[in-house]
Design a protein around this motif. Structure first.
Motif, mmCIF file in Angstrom:
data_model
loop_
_atom_site.group_PDB
_atom_site.id
_atom_site.type_symbol
_atom_site.label_atom_id
_atom_site.label_comp_id
_atom_site.label_asym_id
_atom_site.label_seq_id
_atom_site.Cartn_x
_atom_site.Cartn_y
_atom_site.Cartn_z
ATOM 1 N N ILE A 163 0.854 -1.179 0.000
ATOM 2 C CA ILE A 163 0.000 0.000 0.000
ATOM 3 C C ILE A 163 0.894 1.233 0.000
ATOM 4 N N ILE A 164 0.625 2.145 -0.924
ATOM 5 C CA ILE A 164 1.354 3.403 -0.991
ATOM 6 C C ILE A 164 0.411 4.518 -0.570
ATOM 7 N N ASP A 165 0.901 5.394 0.311
ATOM 8 C CA ASP A 165 0.131 6.553 0.742
ATOM 9 C C ASP A 165 0.807 7.806 0.200
ATOM 10 N N ILE A 166 0.112 8.490 -0.704
ATOM 11 C CA ILE A 166 0.636 9.698 -1.333
ATOM 12 C C ILE A 166 0.326 10.897 -0.433
ATOM 13 N N GLY B 29 5.095 5.416 2.519
ATOM 14 C CA GLY B 29 4.640 6.795 2.505
ATOM 15 C C GLY B 29 5.475 7.610 1.543
ATOM 16 N N ILE B 30 4.814 8.421 0.733
ATOM 17 C CA ILE B 30 5.485 9.306 -0.219
ATOM 18 C C ILE B 30 5.126 10.737 0.163
ATOM 19 N N ASP B 31 6.135 11.570 0.346
ATOM 20 C CA ASP B 31 5.873 12.970 0.660
ATOM 21 C C ASP B 31 6.972 13.838 0.066
ATOM 22 N N LEU B 32 6.619 15.044 -0.314
ATOM 23 C CA LEU B 32 7.574 15.988 -0.907
ATOM 24 C C LEU B 32 8.570 16.538 0.115
ATOM 25 N N LYS B 33 8.117 16.710 1.348
ATOM 26 C CA LYS B 33 8.914 17.430 2.343
ATOM 27 C C LYS B 33 9.840 16.511 3.129
ATOM 28 N N ASP B 34 11.131 16.866 3.117
ATOM 29 C CA ASP B 34 12.112 16.132 3.930
ATOM 30 C C ASP B 34 11.723 16.130 5.402
ATOM 31 N N ASP B 35 11.252 17.284 5.893
ATOM 32 C CA ASP B 35 10.889 17.383 7.304
ATOM 33 C C ASP B 35 9.733 16.449 7.657
ATOM 34 N N CYS B 36 8.773 16.304 6.752
ATOM 35 C CA CYS B 36 7.668 15.365 6.997
ATOM 36 C C CYS B 36 8.193 13.936 7.062
ATOM 37 N N PHE C 246 9.395 5.151 4.118
ATOM 38 C CA PHE C 246 9.048 6.455 3.553
ATOM 39 C C PHE C 246 10.014 6.825 2.447
ATOM 40 N N ILE C 247 9.491 7.532 1.462
ATOM 41 C CA ILE C 247 10.291 8.023 0.351
ATOM 42 C C ILE C 247 9.982 9.505 0.173
ATOM 43 N N GLN C 248 11.024 10.326 0.128
ATOM 44 C CA GLN C 248 10.852 11.748 -0.134
ATOM 45 C C GLN C 248 10.877 11.925 -1.646
ATOM 46 N N SER C 249 9.731 12.286 -2.215
ATOM 47 C CA SER C 249 9.635 12.418 -3.665
ATOM 48 C C SER C 249 8.293 13.027 -4.036
ATOM 49 N N ASP C 250 8.227 13.551 -5.235
ATOM 50 C CA ASP C 250 6.962 13.890 -5.858
ATOM 51 C C ASP C 250 6.347 12.563 -6.315
ATOM 52 N N LEU D 188 -5.095 19.741 -4.805
ATOM 53 C CA LEU D 188 -4.823 19.770 -6.235
ATOM 54 C C LEU D 188 -5.863 20.604 -6.983
ATOM 55 N N SER D 189 -5.404 21.257 -8.033
ATOM 56 C CA SER D 189 -6.349 21.945 -8.919
ATOM 57 C C SER D 189 -7.147 20.875 -9.667
ATOM 58 N N ASP D 190 -8.185 21.290 -10.363
ATOM 59 C CA ASP D 190 -8.983 20.326 -11.120
ATOM 60 C C ASP D 190 -8.119 19.575 -12.132
ATOM 61 N N GLU D 191 -7.245 20.297 -12.826
ATOM 62 C CA GLU D 191 -6.380 19.675 -13.824
ATOM 63 C C GLU D 191 -5.385 18.713 -13.169
ATOM 64 N N GLN D 192 -4.816 19.137 -12.030
ATOM 65 C CA GLN D 192 -3.873 18.279 -11.313
ATOM 66 C C GLN D 192 -4.575 17.018 -10.786
ATOM 67 N N LEU D 193 -5.813 17.181 -10.358
ATOM 68 C CA LEU D 193 -6.563 16.032 -9.848
ATOM 69 C C LEU D 193 -6.830 15.012 -10.942
ATOM 70 N N VAL D 194 -7.185 15.463 -12.122
ATOM 71 C CA VAL D 194 -7.407 14.559 -13.258
ATOM 72 C C VAL D 194 -6.099 13.820 -13.566
ATOM 73 N N PHE D 195 -4.994 14.553 -13.618
ATOM 74 C CA PHE D 195 -3.685 13.941 -13.871
ATOM 75 C C PHE D 195 -3.361 12.897 -12.802
ATOM 76 N N TYR D 196 -3.592 13.254 -11.537
ATOM 77 C CA TYR D 196 -3.306 12.349 -10.422
ATOM 78 C C TYR D 196 -4.128 11.064 -10.529
ATOM 79 N N LEU D 197 -5.393 11.186 -10.805
ATOM 80 C CA LEU D 197 -6.246 10.003 -10.895
ATOM 81 C C LEU D 197 -5.821 9.103 -12.058
ATOM 82 N N ARG D 198 -5.418 9.699 -13.152
ATOM 83 C CA ARG D 198 -4.894 8.901 -14.272
ATOM 84 C C ARG D 198 -3.590 8.223 -13.887
ATOM 85 N N TRP D 199 -2.747 8.931 -13.141
ATOM 86 C CA TRP D 199 -1.476 8.355 -12.677
ATOM 87 C C TRP D 199 -1.733 7.137 -11.802
ATOM 88 N N CYS D 200 -2.722 7.272 -10.912
ATOM 89 C CA CYS D 200 -3.050 6.134 -10.021
ATOM 90 C C CYS D 200 -3.444 4.912 -10.819
#
Length: 147
Positions: free
Chosen positions: A59-62, A88-95, A111-115, A135-147
């Motif tokens: 299981i990956i948690d974005i 777990g995937i997160d952009l922030k090193d501190d997270c 955990f992996i620090q990454s986009d 996410l913006s509407d466009e980013q959300l569409v992209f994200y769902l396709r990525w999933c």
């Protein structure tokens, strides 16, 4: 009513580490006492219970933030005798640093620090609680396709 795209405190790129850690702690308290984890655990139940699963489920948690959702999923899987590898995937090193510190008793969590867009790991399930609203509407569409 209009959707707000204003950055949350957690998403501010200049947030001082102590403030970020305080915010992560407060989010965990809120999710614990207001039932924020229940929808994720209900989804796990729907996908994993009453199935003849003999392998380890990945299981990956974005946008994993503090890793608290992963810890709740790990506890649930342990109770149900389901073998799980949780990432777990997160952009922030501190997270990532905060989440690793809080998850030392959970060897099934990493955990992996990454986009998320740079991740090529295959998964049985992808979760993203408290992420998609950013996410913006466009980013959300992209994200769902990525999933």
């Amino acid at each position: 009513m209009q959707r707000s795209f204003q950055l949350e405190l957690l998403d501010n790129p200049d947030i001082p580490t102590p403030d970020l850690y305080r915010n992560l702690y407060e989010l965990e308290v809120i999710n614990t006492y207001l039932g924020g984890y229940q929808i994720t655990l209900k989804g796990l139940s729907k996908f994993l219970l009453n199935k003849n699963i003999s392998k380890t489920i990945r299981i990956i948690d974005i946008g994993s933030g503090a890793g608290d959702t992963l810890r709740k999923m790990a506890q649930w899987c342990r109770k149900k005798h389901i073998k799980a590898e949780l990432i777990g995937i997160d952009l922030k090193d501190d997270c990532i640093a905060y989440a690793q510190e809080k998850s030392v008793d959970f060897p099934e969590i990493s955990f992996i620090q990454s986009d998320y867009q740079n991740i090529t790991i295959e998964a049985d399930l992808i979760t993203s609680a408290l992420f998609c609203h950013q996410l913006s509407d466009e980013q959300l569409v992209f994200y769902l396709r990525w999933c």
